[in-house]
Design an enzyme around this catalytic site. Structure first.
Site, PDB file in Angstrom:
ATOM      1  N   LYS A  22      34.356  39.510  50.851  1.00 29.48           N
ATOM      2  CA  LYS A  22      34.637  40.006  49.778  1.00 29.48           C
ATOM      3  C   LYS A  22      35.175  38.887  48.723  1.00 29.48           C
ATOM      4  CE  LYS A  22      39.292  40.987  49.684  1.00 29.48           C
ATOM      5  NZ  LYS A  22      39.995  40.190  48.698  1.00 29.48           N
ATOM      6  N   ASN A  23      35.886  37.883  49.248  1.00 34.30           N
ATOM      7  CA  ASN A  23      36.386  36.797  48.499  1.00 34.30           C
ATOM      8  C   ASN A  23      35.291  35.618  48.127  1.00 34.30           C
ATOM      9  OD1 ASN A  23      38.937  37.787  48.729  1.00 34.30           O
ATOM     10  ND2 ASN A  23      39.616  36.203  50.058  1.00 34.30           N
ATOM     11  N   CYS A 118      53.150  39.870  42.623  1.00 31.52           N
ATOM     12  CA  CYS A 118      52.073  40.827  43.513  1.00 31.52           C
ATOM     13  C   CYS A 118      52.986  40.770  44.822  1.00 31.52           C
ATOM     14  CB  CYS A 118      50.872  40.523  43.849  1.00 31.52           C
ATOM     15  SG  CYS A 118      50.664  38.923  44.910  1.00 31.52           S
ATOM     16  N   ARG A 123      52.698  34.048  42.904  1.00 27.13           N
ATOM     17  CA  ARG A 123      51.422  33.697  42.569  1.00 27.13           C
ATOM     18  C   ARG A 123      50.913  33.414  41.184  1.00 27.13           C
ATOM     19  NH1 ARG A 123      47.809  37.535  46.267  1.00 27.13           N
ATOM     20  NH2 ARG A 123      45.882  35.898  46.052  1.00 27.13           N
ATOM     21  N   ASP A 307      45.158  34.614  55.395  1.00 25.23           N
ATOM     22  CA  ASP A 307      44.679  36.034  55.229  1.00 25.23           C
ATOM     23  C   ASP A 307      44.338  36.491  56.926  1.00 25.23           C
ATOM     24  OD1 ASP A 307      44.679  36.176  52.565  1.00 25.23           O
ATOM     25  OD2 ASP A 307      42.580  35.978  52.400  1.00 25.23           O
ATOM     26  N   ARG A 399      40.487  48.135  50.164  1.00 28.04           N
ATOM     27  CA  ARG A 399      40.252  47.238  49.172  1.00 28.04           C
ATOM     28  C   ARG A 399      39.459  46.015  49.785  1.00 28.04           C
ATOM     29  NH1 ARG A 399      45.221  44.225  46.843  1.00 28.04           N
ATOM     30  NH2 ARG A 399      43.213  42.946  46.021  1.00 28.04           N
TER      31      ARG A 399
HETATM   32  C1  UD1 Z   1      42.665  33.381  47.270  1.00 26.98           C
HETATM   33  C2  UD1 Z   1      42.220  34.585  48.367  1.00 26.98           C
HETATM   34  C3  UD1 Z   1      43.267  35.374  49.183  1.00 26.98           C
HETATM   35  C4  UD1 Z   1      43.867  34.178  49.833  1.00 26.98           C
HETATM   36  C5  UD1 Z   1      44.210  32.881  49.103  1.00 26.98           C
HETATM   37  C6  UD1 Z   1      44.725  31.697  50.197  1.00 26.98           C
HETATM   38  C7  UD1 Z   1      40.465  35.484  46.705  1.00 26.98           C
HETATM   39  C8  UD1 Z   1      40.068  36.505  45.774  1.00 26.98           C
HETATM   40  N1  UD1 Z   1      41.539  35.642  47.383  1.00 26.98           N
HETATM   41  O1  UD1 Z   1      43.494  33.916  46.496  1.00 26.98           O
HETATM   42  O2  UD1 Z   1      42.741  36.251  49.974  1.00 26.98           O
HETATM   43  O3  UD1 Z   1      45.032  34.581  50.476  1.00 26.98           O
HETATM   44  O4  UD1 Z   1      43.442  32.413  48.463  1.00 26.98           O
HETATM   45  O5  UD1 Z   1      43.664  31.537  50.877  1.00 26.98           O
HETATM   46  O6  UD1 Z   1      39.666  34.741  47.114  1.00 26.98           O
HETATM   47  N2  UD1 Z   1      49.030  28.450  42.985  1.00 26.98           N
HETATM   48  C9  UD1 Z   1      49.886  28.167  41.994  1.00 26.98           C
HETATM   49  N3  UD1 Z   1      49.301  27.769  40.717  1.00 26.98           N
HETATM   50  C10 UD1 Z   1      47.854  28.430  40.782  1.00 26.98           C
HETATM   51  C11 UD1 Z   1      47.228  28.764  41.513  1.00 26.98           C
HETATM   52  C12 UD1 Z   1      47.785  28.877  42.732  1.00 26.98           C
HETATM   53  O7  UD1 Z   1      50.840  27.753  42.053  1.00 26.98           O
HETATM   54  O8  UD1 Z   1      47.446  28.211  39.490  1.00 26.98           O
HETATM   55  C13 UD1 Z   1      49.692  28.759  44.507  1.00 26.98           C
HETATM   56  C14 UD1 Z   1      49.877  30.245  44.921  1.00 26.98           C
HETATM   57  O9  UD1 Z   1      50.827  30.709  44.537  1.00 26.98           O
HETATM   58  C15 UD1 Z   1      49.669  30.008  46.323  1.00 26.98           C
HETATM   59  C16 UD1 Z   1      48.831  28.891  46.657  1.00 26.98           C
HETATM   60  O10 UD1 Z   1      48.728  28.180  45.439  1.00 26.98           O
HETATM   61  O11 UD1 Z   1      51.151  29.738  47.097  1.00 26.98           O
HETATM   62  C17 UD1 Z   1      47.196  29.401  46.877  1.00 26.98           C
HETATM   63  O12 UD1 Z   1      46.871  30.213  46.096  1.00 26.98           O
HETATM   64  P1  UD1 Z   1      45.346  30.204  45.932  1.00 26.98           P
HETATM   65  O13 UD1 Z   1      44.786  29.465  46.734  1.00 26.98           O
HETATM   66  O14 UD1 Z   1      45.259  30.173  44.401  1.00 26.98           O
HETATM   67  O15 UD1 Z   1      45.274  31.852  46.006  1.00 26.98           O
HETATM   68  P2  UD1 Z   1      43.910  32.759  45.324  1.00 26.98           P
HETATM   69  O16 UD1 Z   1      42.936  32.209  44.709  1.00 26.98           O
HETATM   70  O17 UD1 Z   1      44.929  33.742  44.322  1.00 26.98           O
END
Ligand code: UD1
Length: 420
Positions: A22-23, A118, A123, A307, A399
């Site tokens: 999915k990701n 969320c 996030r 995850d 999902r």
């Molecule tokens: C992706 C995955 C999700 C997984 C996560 C961490 C997808 C669609 N989803 O989510 O299933 O749990 O990676 O492996 O691939 N952060 C910031 N600022 C930003 C972006 C992120 O502070 O601009 C922080 C987030 O709050 C979190 C951490 O970085 O604490 C990791 O988030 P991130 O790796 O971005 O997760 P997603 O891409 O949302």
């Protein structure tokens, strides 16, 4: 709303086919916005999140076709008629923000609703926005929307991510592919899904070096072209069914599962007494003797994935001894704890760590979860619990897990979906 009923206690045995990740599929679908030509994706899983992303791509005016009957192939391509990602779609699925980079890079503009909070934490998307700003985009926030514009196109930049965000790495990688000049993304996330995206972009004509490392170097090109790309198998689905096999004392062959994508999951399972071995086109998993309490801390890949945290906790709930599970990625990702405790687990949370004291057996109860991985951890726990477990709010499961009850029932679980 549908519920899942499980009568626990049956060891799983047999084979489960692991679907496409999915990701990986979600950013790859967004990558379809980078070119007017057709991007054909195969091994697409059939999940609610994929349907949401299809609706979003279509909302941009781009055709999403299903050239085969099985629904596992998607062909994406066309001119972009709208650059808006509306609140109604983004609030359903945060990964919608992945259209931001492709839209700005291709047409110089995007208006994407801010995802907001969320269930598993705040996030933010600040790293996505900062990176795009460094590439010359002007970012405005207005009415709950991010408006990004770069009418003259994006230019290459040296970006150092404050943390290796998966989504930010993907958004910036896609944007950089069409930027003018060289972009370096340092401290990039290196999850297998990012390498899958990079491989597909290369097949579309992008010039990317450092794939699989934490430093990606991208030489922007003027345009990308169509390609055909097969999505990698889902490592989280693989790990989840490995936990299901282990908690029931059974053994499973996970077809298409890849040991080289499991990272720390294979090591933690081995320490817990679960054998995971690579075979031809898959993995076999079996519990050796007893389960042992094993500590784990979530980290960016190749560390233990956030995850998989809830599923591991379900497993540790019935292990001998204690396990300390520490969550370092998301601040509010222990909502499964009170539900697991309803099933008889003994879990205490202290800040970012949970102490799991193993119990000899769980007992079934009605439970409910507020996110995808938490829901599936309750299914895993229910497979081992005595009596009946009913998992409510199944839409979370849909999902991210395709046909979860059919796949488990085919391996001997007593599990069914209750409609309504
Ligand atoms: C992706 C995955 C999700 C997984 C996560 C961490 C997808 C669609 N989803 O989510 O299933 O749990 O990676 O492996 O691939 N952060 C910031 N600022 C930003 C972006 C992120 O502070 O601009 C922080 C987030 O709050 C979190 C951490 O970085 O604490 C990791 O988030 P991130 O790796 O971005 O997760 P997603 O891409 O949302």
């Amino acid at each position: 709303m549908d519920r899942i009923l499980i009568r626990g206690g049956r060891p799983l045995s047999g084979e489960i086919a692991i679907g496409g990740a999915k990701n990986a599929a979600l950013p790859l679908m967004a990558a379809g916005l980078l070119t007017p030509e057709r991007l054909v994706l195969t091994n697409v899983p059939q999940l609610a999140d994929i349907a949401t992303m299809k609706a979003l791509i279509a909302q941009h005016g781009v055709a999403v076709e299903q050239p085969t009957n099985d629904g596992r192939t998607l062909a994406i391509g066309g001119e972009i008629a709208s650059t808006e990602a509306p609140y109604d779609i983004v609030r359903k699925m945060r990964a919608s923000v992945l259209v931001l980079g492709p839209l700005v890079a291709r047409v110089g503009e995007a208006r994407v609703s801010l995802p907001g909070g969320c269930a598993i934490g705040t996030r933010p998307i600040d790293l996505h926005l900062k990176g795009l700003e460094q590439m010359g985009a002007v970012i405005r926030l207005d009415g709950g929307y991010v408006h990004a514009s770069a009418p003259q196109g994006l230019r290459g930049a040296a970006i150092v991510l404050a943390m290796p965000s998966v989504g930010a790495t993907e958004n910036l990688l896609m944007a950089a592919s069409l930027a003018d000049g060289q972009t370096i993304i340092a401290n990039a996330a290196r999850e297998p899904e990012i390498s899958d995206l990079a491989d597909c972009l290369v097949a579309m004509g992008a010039r990317i070096e450092g794939i699989g490392t934490d430093r990606l170097t991208i030489e922007g090109v003027r345009r990308l072209h169509g390609a055909t790309h097969a999505i990698i198998p889902d490592r989280i689905e693989t790990g989840t069914y490995a936990c299901a096999a282990a908690i029931t004392g059974g053994s499973l062959f996970l077809r298409h599962g890849r040991l080289d994508h499991l990272g720390a999951v294979a090591r933690v399972l081995a320490e817990a007494g679960v054998e995971v071995s690579a075979e031809d086109d898959g993995l076999s998993v079996r519990r050796l003797n007893g389960l042992h309490g094993t500590d784990a801390m979530t980290e960016p890949y190749p560390g233990f994935p956030t995850d998989m945290q809830a599923q591991l906790m379900a497993l540790m709930a019935v292990a001998e001894g204690a396990a300390m599970i520490t969550e370092t990625i998301f601040e509010n990702r222990f909502m499964h704890v009170p539900e697991l405790n309803r099933l008889g687990a003994r879990v205490n949370v202290h800040g970012a760590s949970a102490i799991v004291r193993g119990v000899p057996a769980l007992s079934g109860a009605p439970v409910m979860a507020t996110d995808l991985r938490a829901s599936v951890s309750l299914v895993v726990a229910g497979l081992a619990a005595r009596g009946e477990t009913i998992v409510n709010r199944v839409y979370h499961l849909d999902r991210g897990y395709e046909a979860v009850e059919q796949k488990l029932a085919a391996c001997g679980a007593e599990i069914e979906r209750l409609a309504g």
